[in-house]
Design a protein around this motif. Structure first.
Motif, PDB file in Angstrom:
ATOM      1  N   LYS A 113       0.837  -1.201   0.000  1.00  0.00           N
ATOM      2  CA  LYS A 113       0.000   0.000   0.000  1.00  0.00           C
ATOM      3  C   LYS A 113       0.876   1.258   0.000  1.00  0.00           C
ATOM      4  O   LYS A 113       0.599   2.228  -0.703  1.00  0.00           O
ATOM      5  CB  LYS A 113      -0.904   0.017   1.230  1.00  0.00           C
ATOM      6  CG  LYS A 113      -2.095  -0.919   1.171  1.00  0.00           C
ATOM      7  CD  LYS A 113      -2.965  -0.723   2.405  1.00  0.00           C
ATOM      8  CE  LYS A 113      -4.189  -1.623   2.368  1.00  0.00           C
ATOM      9  NZ  LYS A 113      -5.042  -1.437   3.564  1.00  0.00           N
ATOM     10  N   SER A 132      -9.450  -1.080  -2.006  1.00  0.00           N
ATOM     11  CA  SER A 132      -9.273  -1.868  -3.231  1.00  0.00           C
ATOM     12  C   SER A 132      -8.541  -3.180  -2.990  1.00  0.00           C
ATOM     13  O   SER A 132      -8.140  -3.840  -3.939  1.00  0.00           O
ATOM     14  CB  SER A 132      -8.528  -1.041  -4.281  1.00  0.00           C
ATOM     15  OG  SER A 132      -7.302  -0.555  -3.774  1.00  0.00           O
ATOM     16  N   ILE A 152      -5.450  -4.225  -1.662  1.00  0.00           N
ATOM     17  CA  ILE A 152      -4.073  -4.377  -2.143  1.00  0.00           C
ATOM     18  C   ILE A 152      -3.334  -5.350  -1.231  1.00  0.00           C
ATOM     19  O   ILE A 152      -2.706  -4.950  -0.245  1.00  0.00           O
ATOM     20  CB  ILE A 152      -3.358  -3.016  -2.202  1.00  0.00           C
ATOM     21  CG1 ILE A 152      -4.141  -2.059  -3.099  1.00  0.00           C
ATOM     22  CG2 ILE A 152      -1.926  -3.175  -2.721  1.00  0.00           C
ATOM     23  CD1 ILE A 152      -3.588  -0.656  -3.129  1.00  0.00           C
ATOM     24  N   ILE A 177      -8.932   5.157  -2.459  1.00  0.00           N
ATOM     25  CA  ILE A 177      -8.785   4.062  -3.423  1.00  0.00           C
ATOM     26  C   ILE A 177      -7.895   2.970  -2.861  1.00  0.00           C
ATOM     27  O   ILE A 177      -8.216   1.777  -2.933  1.00  0.00           O
ATOM     28  CB  ILE A 177      -8.216   4.604  -4.749  1.00  0.00           C
ATOM     29  CG1 ILE A 177      -9.242   5.522  -5.425  1.00  0.00           C
ATOM     30  CG2 ILE A 177      -7.837   3.459  -5.684  1.00  0.00           C
ATOM     31  CD1 ILE A 177      -8.717   6.260  -6.636  1.00  0.00           C
ATOM     32  N   VAL A 178      -6.773   3.362  -2.280  1.00  0.00           N
ATOM     33  CA  VAL A 178      -5.818   2.383  -1.745  1.00  0.00           C
ATOM     34  C   VAL A 178      -6.447   1.556  -0.632  1.00  0.00           C
ATOM     35  O   VAL A 178      -6.305   0.327  -0.586  1.00  0.00           O
ATOM     36  CB  VAL A 178      -4.554   3.107  -1.236  1.00  0.00           C
ATOM     37  CG1 VAL A 178      -3.671   2.160  -0.434  1.00  0.00           C
ATOM     38  CG2 VAL A 178      -3.767   3.680  -2.401  1.00  0.00           C
ATOM     39  N   ALA A 211      -2.938  -0.926  -8.812  1.00  0.00           N
ATOM     40  CA  ALA A 211      -3.220   0.323  -8.103  1.00  0.00           C
ATOM     41  C   ALA A 211      -2.245   1.422  -8.526  1.00  0.00           C
ATOM     42  O   ALA A 211      -2.641   2.577  -8.726  1.00  0.00           O
ATOM     43  CB  ALA A 211      -3.137   0.098  -6.595  1.00  0.00           C
ATOM     44  N   VAL A 258       2.218   2.465  -3.272  1.00  0.00           N
ATOM     45  CA  VAL A 258       1.238   3.198  -4.083  1.00  0.00           C
ATOM     46  C   VAL A 258       1.179   4.657  -3.621  1.00  0.00           C
ATOM     47  O   VAL A 258       1.139   5.580  -4.445  1.00  0.00           O
ATOM     48  CB  VAL A 258      -0.153   2.546  -3.992  1.00  0.00           C
ATOM     49  CG1 VAL A 258      -1.132   3.269  -4.901  1.00  0.00           C
ATOM     50  CG2 VAL A 258      -0.080   1.065  -4.360  1.00  0.00           C
ATOM     51  N   PHE A 310      -8.815  -1.130 -12.561  1.00  0.00           N
ATOM     52  CA  PHE A 310      -8.570  -1.427 -11.156  1.00  0.00           C
ATOM     53  C   PHE A 310      -9.493  -0.593 -10.269  1.00  0.00           C
ATOM     54  O   PHE A 310      -9.720   0.590 -10.512  1.00  0.00           O
ATOM     55  CB  PHE A 310      -7.111  -1.132 -10.799  1.00  0.00           C
ATOM     56  CG  PHE A 310      -6.736  -1.549  -9.406  1.00  0.00           C
ATOM     57  CD1 PHE A 310      -6.426  -2.869  -9.133  1.00  0.00           C
ATOM     58  CD2 PHE A 310      -6.709  -0.635  -8.369  1.00  0.00           C
ATOM     59  CE1 PHE A 310      -6.094  -3.263  -7.849  1.00  0.00           C
ATOM     60  CE2 PHE A 310      -6.373  -1.017  -7.085  1.00  0.00           C
ATOM     61  CZ  PHE A 310      -6.065  -2.335  -6.828  1.00  0.00           C
ATOM     62  N   ALA A 311     -10.045  -1.232  -9.225  1.00  0.00           N
ATOM     63  CA  ALA A 311     -10.863  -0.560  -8.204  1.00  0.00           C
ATOM     64  C   ALA A 311     -11.978   0.279  -8.827  1.00  0.00           C
ATOM     65  O   ALA A 311     -12.224   1.417  -8.425  1.00  0.00           O
ATOM     66  CB  ALA A 311      -9.983   0.302  -7.298  1.00  0.00           C
TER      67      ALA A 311
END
Length: 707
Positions: free
Chosen positions: A327, A363, A365, A359-360, A374, A330, A403-404
């Motif tokens: 994470k 989603s 990760i 988002i992180v 991501a 990202v 993604f997401a």
């Protein structure tokens, strides 16, 4: 003689032996007998030259500078690398000319900076005096990196415009070489180790930048250069930079080939430009912005973020450097992209990081491929990083990354509401995002029962009030209220039955539960019968879940079972059981008369079972074993999920000729259960009372009676 006073001003203060040697060089009569050849041999044979000085590295260096070495070139000719060798053919008039330039025209000037007022420790002098050492791994890396840029700037095969850009990277004042050792060093110096080292954190930062550029690298058609699978499984550069499970703290530089893209054996110009711009834009804020006095960036993260990111790595107490998880990598990319585009602005940076963190966080990760997905998404969104709300609310926006998608759609909807509704809506949204377990995912507050965005956000205030005032505890009472809004078998199957925060979040965001979630947060509605082929079993299951304290009390070996699901088996039994439950003992059958019948009989003292759940009339286990008390004897039975009750002997079902001693439980009540238990005992044991069989209609009872 005339210049000895000047010569004596040049000495070596930190070692006594070297200082004395310099003094002797400035005494004219020490050289009266010198014949003009082999100055080193002459000096070392003088009485004033102590033999111990031959071990003094400074004195030996001075002698080597005077006399030179015996090193030869490729033609076997001695290399002129000493003062005596260089000037052996020089005339006196030439020396006078050189001396005039040195002393009268001031061609060489020395700048003197007294350091006594700076409070500096001896570490500085030790570091300044250490240049005779071999270059460190990081210094070699910097040298190779600059060498690569230089080589590219001299490549005549490149287009003129591209070659010009390479040359700009070598600018004496603002190019990468000078920045690496000045302005950018200041950034890392803030996080130096106890012994004033920065090489490791500097190297780690550049490695992390290289990794993200590799991940986000594009082909000429703007598609990804590598698939996530190719990076993870095949790409040597990726494996090197990612380290051991994202721990890159132990990476050692072994050559620039590790940093070349495998396809064309090159480092793109774009990497150096983005790297330069990122640190140039970051640097001014580091010294003048109030947010940049320590781990400043974390103060601009959403309030619900409970982890810190060391954008500039740090040393811990043991000298190890901070690392980044998936994470965090990202987030690192998002910060880099922000500064790459422009300098720091508190408002725009906070808005950008709010969207990125949402988002992180939402989603999932948890794998390398998810991390890569991501990063590529954030790389795409970073185009609008300095005005992310307007960027997302643009009706022409087309996001290529898949993604997401749900969280991205949520961020777009929120951005539009903020842009159209103003700062008041931003405050409302941020307040909701940081509440309890929501952590940035709040689409259930502005979607309708179909999971569609309500353009006017009509029910937002109502839902938000219920979400944080009426249902603030999110306990089992709240869960029962949520279950009561389910009207289909599938909805009941899609719920996770516990009160963990992560579970509540999963339920509220579950698309298949949109309708239940909507009515849970908006208003009551009349429940209708569940769709279960008319037998009412799923409606009974819902009543068991809503109308009892079963959910509060189900546990196994004193531990509450988290992550419970509702499932039915091949016999049509409905049961609660946790994720990956292997043991049937951990499952709880509901919507079944056995719970009512057996709990009543246990209260009457006619049976005993340790499987009853404390404080409610349910039993744990796929099957229920119990002791039936008949007179002074106890008989063991098992109520099985196939709908039969079996007589148990020696931990096994007791057999008759071609079957077992059992009876079916369809339509029976408490009294009928007792009659059938007695009947089975009469059939199975010769000394039992046979008269009970006359009352039973079971085929086995009839055959026994006739016999």
């Amino acid at each position: 003689d005339d210049n000895c006073a000047i010569f004596r001003k040049f000495s070596y203060e930190t070692r006594i032996s070297s200082r004395e040697f310099c003094q002797h060089l400035c005494i004219p009569h020490n050289f009266e007998n010198f014949a003009g050849n082999d100055i080193v041999g002459f000096i070392t044979k003088q009485t004033w030259f102590y033999s111990a000085w031959k071990q003094d590295p400074t004195i030996q260096s001075m002698l080597r500078m005077l006399g030179g070495t015996k090193h030869a070139d490729k033609n076997s000719d001695d290399i002129m690398d000493g003062i005596e060798e260089l000037f052996q053919e020089t005339y006196v008039d030439d020396f006078k000319y050189y001396w005039e330039k040195l002393t009268q025209k001031e061609t060489i000037v020395f700048y003197h900076l007294p350091l006594k007022d700076f409070g500096l420790s001896d570490d500085l002098y030790i570091k300044m005096n250490a240049r005779g050492k071999q270059l460190t791994s990081f210094e070699n890396f910097k040298a190779d990196l600059i060498g690569y840029i230089t080589k590219q700037s001299e490549d005549e095969s490149l287009e003129e415009s591209e070659q010009t850009k390479w040359k700009e990277l070598l600018d004496p004042k603002n190019g990468i070489p000078i920045k690496l050792d000045t302005d950018w060093t200041d950034i890392f110096w803030k996080n130096r180790s106890k012994d004033s080292k920065i090489d490791e954190i500097y190297f780690a930062f550049i490695n992390r930048y290289f990794l993200q550029e590799l991940i986000c690298a594009k082909k000429e058609d703007n598609t990804d250069l590598y698939s996530a699978n190719d990076l993870e499984e095949k790409n040597g550069t990726y494996k090197y930079l990612y380290g051991n499970k994202s721990d890159d703290s132990k990476l050692q530089y072994s050559g620039l080939d590790k940093y070349l893209l495998n396809d064309d054996e090159a480092i793109p110009l774009s990497f150096f430009i983005s790297f330069r711009d990122t640190l140039n834009n970051y640097k001014p804020n580091y010294t003048c912005c109030k947010f940049f006095g320590g781990c400043c960036l974390n103060t601009c993260f959403p309030a619900w973020v409970d982890s810190k990111i060391e954008f500039i790595p740090k040393y811990d107490e043991t000298g190890n450097i901070t690392t980044l998880g998936q994470k965090e990598r990202v987030i690192f990319l998002a910060i880099c992209r922000y500064f790459e585009k422009d300098s720091f602005d508190e408002t725009s940076f906070k808005q950008w990081m709010r969207v990125v963190w949402n988002i992180v966080e939402n989603s999932g990760i948890e794998t390398i491929s998810a991390m890569i997905g991501a990063m590529r998404l954030i790389d795409e969104l970073s185009e609008g990083g300095h005005n992310i709300y307007n960027f997302l609310s643009n009706s022409q926006l087309r996001i290529k990354s898949n993604f997401a998608k749900e969280q991205v759609a949520e961020e777009i909807a929120k951005a539009k509401q903020i842009v159209n509704g103003g700062d008041e809506w931003e405050s409302k949204i941020i307040e909701a995002e940081k509440y309890a377990f929501f952590k940035g995912a709040i689409r259930f507050l502005f979607q309708n029962e179909k999971g569609e965005v309500d353009d006017c956000w009509t029910d937002f205030d109502t839902k938000w009030h219920k979400a944080h005032v009426e249902y603030k505890d999110y306990d089992y009472n709240t869960l029962r209220a949520f279950i009561s809004k389910c009207t289909t078998e599938q909805e009941l199957k899609n719920i996770i039955y516990d009160t963990l925060q992560s579970t509540w979040k999963s339920n509220l965001l579950n698309k298949s539960l949109n309708e239940a979630t909507h009515y849970f947060l908006v208003k009551d509605r009349d429940n209708r019968d569940n769709s279960d082929n008319g037998n009412g079993k799923w409606e009974k299951a819902k009543k068991d879940l809503v109308g009892t304290t079963l959910l509060d009390n189900i546990n196994y070996n004193g531990q509450h079972l988290n992550g419970c699901l509702l499932r039915n088996d091949k016999y049509g039994q409905i049961a609660l059981f946790p994720y990956a439950a292997q043991s049937n003992r951990k499952k709880f059958v509901i919507a079944n008369s056995r719970n009512t019948i057996l709990s009543n009989l246990q209260k009457q003292g006619k049976i005993e079972s340790d499987q009853i759940i404390e404080n409610c009339d349910f039993f744990w286990g796929w099957d229920i074993s119990f002791n039936y008390i008949s007179g002074e004897k106890h008989y063991v039975f098992q109520w099985n999920t196939d709908g039969n009750v079996y007589l148990i002997e020696n931990n096994e079902r007791k057999k008759r000729d071609d079957s077992y001693y059992y009876f079916k439980t369809d339509g029976i009540d408490d009294q009928k259960t007792i009659e059938k238990l007695d009947c089975l005992i009469a059939q199975a044991y010769p000394d039992a009372d046979k008269s009970v069989c006359e009352k039973c209609q079971d085929k086995f009872c009839k055959s026994t009676s006739e016999q």
